[in-house]
Design a protein around this motif. Structure first.
Motif, mmCIF file in Angstrom:
data_model
loop_
_atom_site.group_PDB
_atom_site.id
_atom_site.type_symbol
_atom_site.label_atom_id
_atom_site.label_comp_id
_atom_site.label_asym_id
_atom_site.label_seq_id
_atom_site.Cartn_x
_atom_site.Cartn_y
_atom_site.Cartn_z
ATOM 1 N N PRO A 191 2.666 -8.849 9.069
ATOM 2 C CA PRO A 191 3.408 -7.894 9.903
ATOM 3 C C PRO A 191 2.891 -6.470 9.662
ATOM 4 O O PRO A 191 2.738 -6.050 8.516
ATOM 5 N N GLY A 192 2.603 -5.758 10.727
ATOM 6 C CA GLY A 192 2.117 -4.392 10.604
ATOM 7 C C GLY A 192 0.609 -4.264 10.564
ATOM 8 O O GLY A 192 0.082 -3.149 10.589
ATOM 9 N N ASP A 193 -0.112 -5.376 10.509
ATOM 10 C CA ASP A 193 -1.571 -5.279 10.596
ATOM 11 C C ASP A 193 -1.955 -4.630 11.924
ATOM 12 O O ASP A 193 -1.265 -4.794 12.932
ATOM 13 N N LEU A 194 -3.063 -3.907 11.875
ATOM 14 C CA LEU A 194 -3.496 -3.131 13.040
ATOM 15 C C LEU A 194 -4.858 -3.633 13.523
ATOM 16 O O LEU A 194 -5.798 -3.731 12.733
ATOM 17 N N LEU A 195 -4.935 -3.939 14.816
ATOM 18 C CA LEU A 195 -6.211 -4.294 15.431
ATOM 19 C C LEU A 195 -6.583 -3.198 16.424
ATOM 20 O O LEU A 195 -5.820 -2.934 17.357
ATOM 21 N N GLY A 196 -7.740 -2.561 16.233
ATOM 22 C CA GLY A 196 -8.242 -1.630 17.236
ATOM 23 C C GLY A 196 -8.934 -2.437 18.327
ATOM 24 O O GLY A 196 -9.579 -3.452 18.049
ATOM 25 N N SER A 197 -8.811 -1.971 19.562
ATOM 26 C CA SER A 197 -9.384 -2.719 20.695
ATOM 27 C C SER A 197 -10.889 -2.527 20.804
ATOM 28 O O SER A 197 -11.566 -3.294 21.471
ATOM 29 N N GLY A 198 -11.404 -1.484 20.176
ATOM 30 C CA GLY A 198 -12.744 -1.004 20.515
ATOM 31 C C GLY A 198 -12.628 0.038 21.605
ATOM 32 O O GLY A 198 -11.614 0.099 22.325
ATOM 33 N N GLY A 251 -11.892 -2.519 8.900
ATOM 34 C CA GLY A 251 -11.749 -1.119 8.519
ATOM 35 C C GLY A 251 -10.849 -0.999 7.292
ATOM 36 O O GLY A 251 -10.566 -1.991 6.620
ATOM 37 N N ARG A 252 -10.421 0.209 7.020
ATOM 38 C CA ARG A 252 -9.577 0.459 5.845
ATOM 39 C C ARG A 252 -8.228 1.040 6.264
ATOM 40 O O ARG A 252 -8.172 2.080 6.918
ATOM 41 N N ALA A 253 -7.151 0.353 5.827
ATOM 42 C CA ALA A 253 -5.815 0.866 6.114
ATOM 43 C C ALA A 253 -5.587 2.205 5.404
ATOM 44 O O ALA A 253 -4.813 3.035 5.878
ATOM 45 N N SER A 254 -6.284 2.436 4.273
ATOM 46 C CA SER A 254 -6.033 3.651 3.484
ATOM 47 C C SER A 254 -6.430 4.910 4.234
ATOM 48 O O SER A 254 -5.996 6.006 3.881
ATOM 49 N N THR A 255 -7.275 4.795 5.248
ATOM 50 C CA THR A 255 -7.689 5.988 5.977
ATOM 51 C C THR A 255 -7.120 6.032 7.394
ATOM 52 O O THR A 255 -7.575 6.811 8.223
ATOM 53 N N VAL A 313 0.909 0.899 8.665
ATOM 54 C CA VAL A 313 0.064 -0.235 9.011
ATOM 55 C C VAL A 313 -0.371 -0.982 7.764
ATOM 56 O O VAL A 313 -0.441 -0.431 6.668
ATOM 57 N N GLY A 314 -0.658 -2.261 7.957
ATOM 58 C CA GLY A 314 -1.202 -3.087 6.886
ATOM 59 C C GLY A 314 -2.711 -3.051 6.962
ATOM 60 O O GLY A 314 -3.304 -1.974 6.967
#
Ligand code: MN
Length: 464
Positions: A373-380, A181-185, A142-143
């Motif tokens: 590309p690859g960015d991540l969105l959490g829905s909640g 948030g942080r992609a690193s975690t 993920v990005g």
């Protein structure tokens, strides 16, 4: 909508890879979720099929040889990092063409089944480009990572605990709320989760904060949205085009330390209560595969404001939802040692989210923010109105009901624990507990497809 139901969704399709025809599999030939294979039997973009992972590059090359033209240069697919960016950036039309080529190769009537050559395959392979499911070597790359708050049921429940006199803030129904948030975690399913340490809300008004391992440690059941094509900095993704930019969905566990969260979240939002670990399932179920399972966007009650025009389109209103059944299972250390099975503690649906995935992506970019590309969105957290559809322990063990009329507001400390088959009780997670998220889509006339699992075991806090 850019993703149409076509012959690749035919429920009668079977594969010559036998494990894909098991009625219980999450991964029949109608699904074909994407993953990133870092090493092991091959590197590059993989497609999960039954108990196997297909090398997408090799499969598309073979498809060309068989005259199933994907019109796509698959050479770059062998570098897992470059390939992901390259493949994730295709248009929906190009991706659907690749999907049709893969189905043409792998369906039970395909001439490609004759490719099986005993001397070209390794232990566990069923074809030259079809490998055993590797379990360890795959992950979703993920990005950047942003977490939304798109369930009005979750937002109202949590608001009722933290701010009983003012549960749902007035902006909620106008603006999709999120924090960065942080992609690193962000970690793959199966990674151990160490209980975080931090400052905790004082137990009495005006008291001093506590410090140490989180005592109110929780999971959050969420759906991850993976961005496909991005947008240039300074431009935005219009709502009409938002779905063209979405690659697919995965499961996501936004592990949360509630005692840290309660103390730190105002005025800027979550910080250390959330960014020590976020688990994602390894497979991206594509928007193409989800085409049969689209639903209207959540119908806002009369009296709720309409979304602003930049968050509104006819297609989004008609088909913006996705009907995914979501489950949370718990597997305690004691349950494992007694040879028991994990137990399901909640079951909900993704189709009742207040904001759609297209609205989240459009809103995220409307100020000119570049999505990649690859960015991540959490829905909640995905919570419903019913108590057993609440997507975290903070809500599940809470005795309040913010949707009764008039609301019943019970202080956040009053909780009825859930009971495990061993007789153990949980208000929040204990060390050794494994949390297992599952998701699947079902609709009359279509093959059931699943998301696999998103798992993590809570380990004891570090000594400091
Ligand atoms: Mn969350």
């Amino acid at each position: 909508m850019p993703y149409e139901i076509d012959e690749t969704h035919d429920p009668n399709l079977e594969s010559w890879v036998e494990s894909a025809n098991d009625p219980a599999t999450d991964f029949p030939i109608q699904n074909l979720p994407l993953c990133c294979q870092l090493d092991g039997s091959f590197a590059g973009v993989g497609v999960r099929l039954g108990d196997h992972v297909v090398s997408l590059a090799d499969c598309l090359v073979e498809a060309e040889n068989h005259g199933f033209n994907s019109k796509f240069d698959s050479v770059g697919l062998t570098d897992p990092f470059r390939a992901a960016t390259q493949f994730w950036s295709l248009t929906p039309g190009q991706r659907m063409m690749a999907r049709r080529a893969v189905v043409a190769m792998l369906n039970a009537d395909s001439p490609a089944r004759d490719d099986i050559s005993a001397n070209s395959i390794e232990e566990g392979q069923v074809g030259p480009y079809i490998h055993p499911e590797p379990f360890d070597d795959e992950m979703l790359k993920v990005g950047d990572y942003t977490d939304f708050y798109a369930s009005v049921f979750h937002a109202t429940n949590v608001g009722s605990m933290f701010r009983p006199d003012n549960p749902l803030l007035p902006n909620y129904k106008h603006v999709p709320i999120a924090y960065h948030g942080r992609a690193s975690t962000v970690v793959p399913s199966g990674t151990d989760i160490v209980r975080p340490i931090g400052q905790q809300a004082p137990t009495e008004d005006g008291g001093s904060p506590g410090f140490g391992p989180s005592k109110l440690f929780d999971y959050e059941l969420e759906v991850g949205v993976v961005v496909g094509r991005g947008n240039e900095l300074g431009t935005h993704i219009p709502i009409e085009e938002a779905e063209d930019h979405i690659l697919g969905l995965c499961l996501l566990n936004d592990w949360s330390a509630r005692d840290l969260q309660k103390w730190e979240y105002q005025p800027l939002g979550p910080f250390l209560a959330k960014n020590f670990a976020t688990t994602v399932s390894p497979y991206i179920v594509t928007m193409e595969a989800l085409a049969p399972f689209r639903t209207p966007a959540y119908e806002r009650p009369a009296g709720d404001p309409r979304p602003l025009p930049y968050l509104t389109s006819d297609a989004n209103t008609a088909h913006g939802g996705v009907d995914i059944t979501l489950e949370v299972h718990i597997f305690s250390k004691q349950m494992r040692s007694k040879g028991m099975d994990p137990v399901r503690i909640s079951k909900g649906t993704f189709k009742d989210m207040y904001w759609t995935i297209a609205q989240m992506l459009t809103h995220h970019s409307v100020n000119g923010c570049a999505m990649q590309p690859g960015d991540l969105l959490g829905s909640g957290t995905v919570s419903g109105k019913a108590r057993d559809s609440r997507g975290c322990l903070l809500e599940l063990t809470w005795d309040g009901d913010s949707f009764s009329d008039p609301p019943v507001l019970v202080p956040g400390t009053q909780r009825t624990p859930i009971r495990l088959p061993t007789g153990e009780e949980r208000k929040f997670l204990a060390d050794g507990d494994e949390v297992i998220l599952k998701g699947y889509c079902e609709r009359e006339g279509f093959r059931r497809i699943g998301f696999g699992e998103c798992r993590g075991i809570v380990r004891p806090a570090r000594q400091i």
